[in-house]
Write a protein that holds these residues in place. Structure first.
Motif, PDB file in Angstrom:
ATOM      1  N   PRO A  68     -28.606 118.486  17.755  1.00  0.00           N
ATOM      2  CA  PRO A  68     -30.077 118.472  17.694  1.00  0.00           C
ATOM      3  C   PRO A  68     -30.633 117.275  16.944  1.00  0.00           C
ATOM      4  O   PRO A  68     -31.625 116.665  17.373  1.00  0.00           O
ATOM      5  CB  PRO A  68     -30.412 119.792  16.992  1.00  0.00           C
ATOM      6  N   GLY A  69     -29.994 116.914  15.831  1.00  0.00           N
ATOM      7  CA  GLY A  69     -30.459 115.753  15.081  1.00  0.00           C
ATOM      8  C   GLY A  69     -30.260 114.458  15.846  1.00  0.00           C
ATOM      9  O   GLY A  69     -31.118 113.574  15.821  1.00  0.00           O
ATOM     10  N   PHE A  81     -25.020 121.201   7.447  1.00  0.00           N
ATOM     11  CA  PHE A  81     -23.780 121.471   8.187  1.00  0.00           C
ATOM     12  C   PHE A  81     -22.720 122.060   7.263  1.00  0.00           C
ATOM     13  O   PHE A  81     -22.484 121.565   6.157  1.00  0.00           O
ATOM     14  CB  PHE A  81     -23.280 120.177   8.817  1.00  0.00           C
ATOM     15  N   ARG A 110     -35.662 122.529  15.031  1.00  0.00           N
ATOM     16  CA  ARG A 110     -34.618 122.739  14.031  1.00  0.00           C
ATOM     17  C   ARG A 110     -34.502 121.577  13.056  1.00  0.00           C
ATOM     18  O   ARG A 110     -34.069 121.756  11.925  1.00  0.00           O
ATOM     19  CB  ARG A 110     -33.253 122.924  14.717  1.00  0.00           C
ATOM     20  N   VAL A 111     -34.849 120.385  13.529  1.00  0.00           N
ATOM     21  CA  VAL A 111     -34.662 119.204  12.693  1.00  0.00           C
ATOM     22  C   VAL A 111     -35.941 118.447  12.444  1.00  0.00           C
ATOM     23  O   VAL A 111     -35.984 117.533  11.630  1.00  0.00           O
ATOM     24  CB  VAL A 111     -33.635 118.238  13.335  1.00  0.00           C
ATOM     25  N   SER A 138     -22.203 119.905  16.443  1.00  0.00           N
ATOM     26  CA  SER A 138     -22.998 120.657  15.469  1.00  0.00           C
ATOM     27  C   SER A 138     -24.269 119.930  15.071  1.00  0.00           C
ATOM     28  O   SER A 138     -25.277 120.557  14.748  1.00  0.00           O
ATOM     29  CB  SER A 138     -22.151 120.953  14.224  1.00  0.00           C
ATOM     30  N   ILE A 139     -24.222 118.588  15.061  1.00  0.00           N
ATOM     31  CA  ILE A 139     -25.408 117.815  14.673  1.00  0.00           C
ATOM     32  C   ILE A 139     -26.141 117.285  15.904  1.00  0.00           C
ATOM     33  O   ILE A 139     -26.994 116.396  15.781  1.00  0.00           O
ATOM     34  CB  ILE A 139     -25.035 116.646  13.736  1.00  0.00           C
ATOM     35  N   SER A 143     -29.583 116.891   9.573  1.00  0.00           N
ATOM     36  CA  SER A 143     -28.638 117.769  10.261  1.00  0.00           C
ATOM     37  C   SER A 143     -27.334 117.902   9.485  1.00  0.00           C
ATOM     38  O   SER A 143     -26.767 118.989   9.388  1.00  0.00           O
ATOM     39  CB  SER A 143     -28.353 117.232  11.673  1.00  0.00           C
TER      40      SER A 143
END
Length: 271
Positions: A196-197, A167, A269-270, A193-194, A163
């Motif tokens: 999802p990870g 960025f 996404r990740v 922003s991170i 992630s």
């Protein structure tokens, strides 16, 4: 409207993919089917179907205690793994660390190391630590959580690093130019922003800890069993659909958690 014609190679590829998917899902299908058998000794074809084995699994004290210990251990290990893995990921991505690639590989080693080997190593380490310090480490809940944290950290480092790699740091620079400090920038800009990870790391780390058997066999104390160990001990004396029912409940809970998580945070996404 023209029909789409598939080439023989594409047809063969799709067929191979379907066969592989069926092969992967076959054990899950049979375990789920077995959980609904009416008879105590599994046999084919089944004599009938019943839900009594789900009630038997839910009423088994060993299964319930094992589930609670696995849940407690998994949650604590995941939280500690996030607390340790996120700063490690930030250091690996944002700073030029000496032997950084080697350190990254070292942090990911528990993912590829056999569970028996890892469990034996941690068992010996905890015994030596107890001898050297006199602290009751071996067989304690703290020792079990510490060991499970080791198998959570690789997931955190792997997914959070992915992630962070995608960025855009100019967003952080813009926030700092507008007066935000380093901590506020991390909390209000970087962390969302991170997300999802982070969520994917927490989910996969928890699932890995919750279902761990090999390492936990070496580390549980007297009178304590995790759910996988409780199922294994049950199978030593009895073979009936109650084990399949307990496994189905576990699969449903984990599957529901993944579906709900993917609803709010797109894991694709990740992962």
């Amino acid at each position: 409207m023209t029909a789409v014609r598939l080439s023989p190679g594409r047809i063969a590829l799709n067929g191979a993919a379907l066969l592989s998917l069926g092969f992967i899902l076959l054990p899950l299908i049979f375990v789920t089917w077995l959980a609904f058998f009416r008879q105590e000794i599994p046999s084919f074809p089944p004599e009938g179907y019943s839900l009594k084995w789900f009630a038997a699994a839910a009423g088994n004290k060993s299964f319930v205690d094992g589930f609670l210990l696995s849940l407690q251990t998994g949650v604590l290990a995941t939280l500690i793994g996030l607390a340790l893995g996120v700063p490690a990921s930030l250091a690996l991505v944002r700073h030029r660390i000496v032997l950084g690639p080697a350190l990254n590989t070292f942090l990911l080693l528990p993912l590829v190391m056999p569970g028996i080997v890892l469990g034996t190593a941690i068992y010996v380490f905890q015994i030596e630590t107890e001898i050297a310090t006199g602290l009751p480490v071996m067989g304690s809940p703290a020792g079990l959580v510490a060991a499970h944290t080791l198998i959570v950290i690789p997931w955190v480092v792997k997914l959070v690093t992915a992630s962070l790699a995608g960025f855009d740091r100019t967003i952080e620079e813009a926030a700092q130019n507008l007066g935000a400090g380093p901590w506020k920038t991390f909390w209000r800009v970087t962390l969302p922003s991170i997300r999802p990870g982070l969520v994917a790391a927490a989910l996969f780390g928890f699932v890995t800890s919750f279902g761990n058997l090999e390492m936990s066999l070496f580390l549980v104390g007297p009178g304590r069993t995790t759910l996988p160990i409780a199922i294994l001990q049950y199978l030593e004396w009895k073979i009936d659909p109650a084990v399949a029912a307990a496994s189905v409940i576990q699969i449903v809970l984990i599957g529901a958690a993944m579906i709900v998580t993917d609803r709010y945070v797109k894991l694709s996404r990740v992962v």
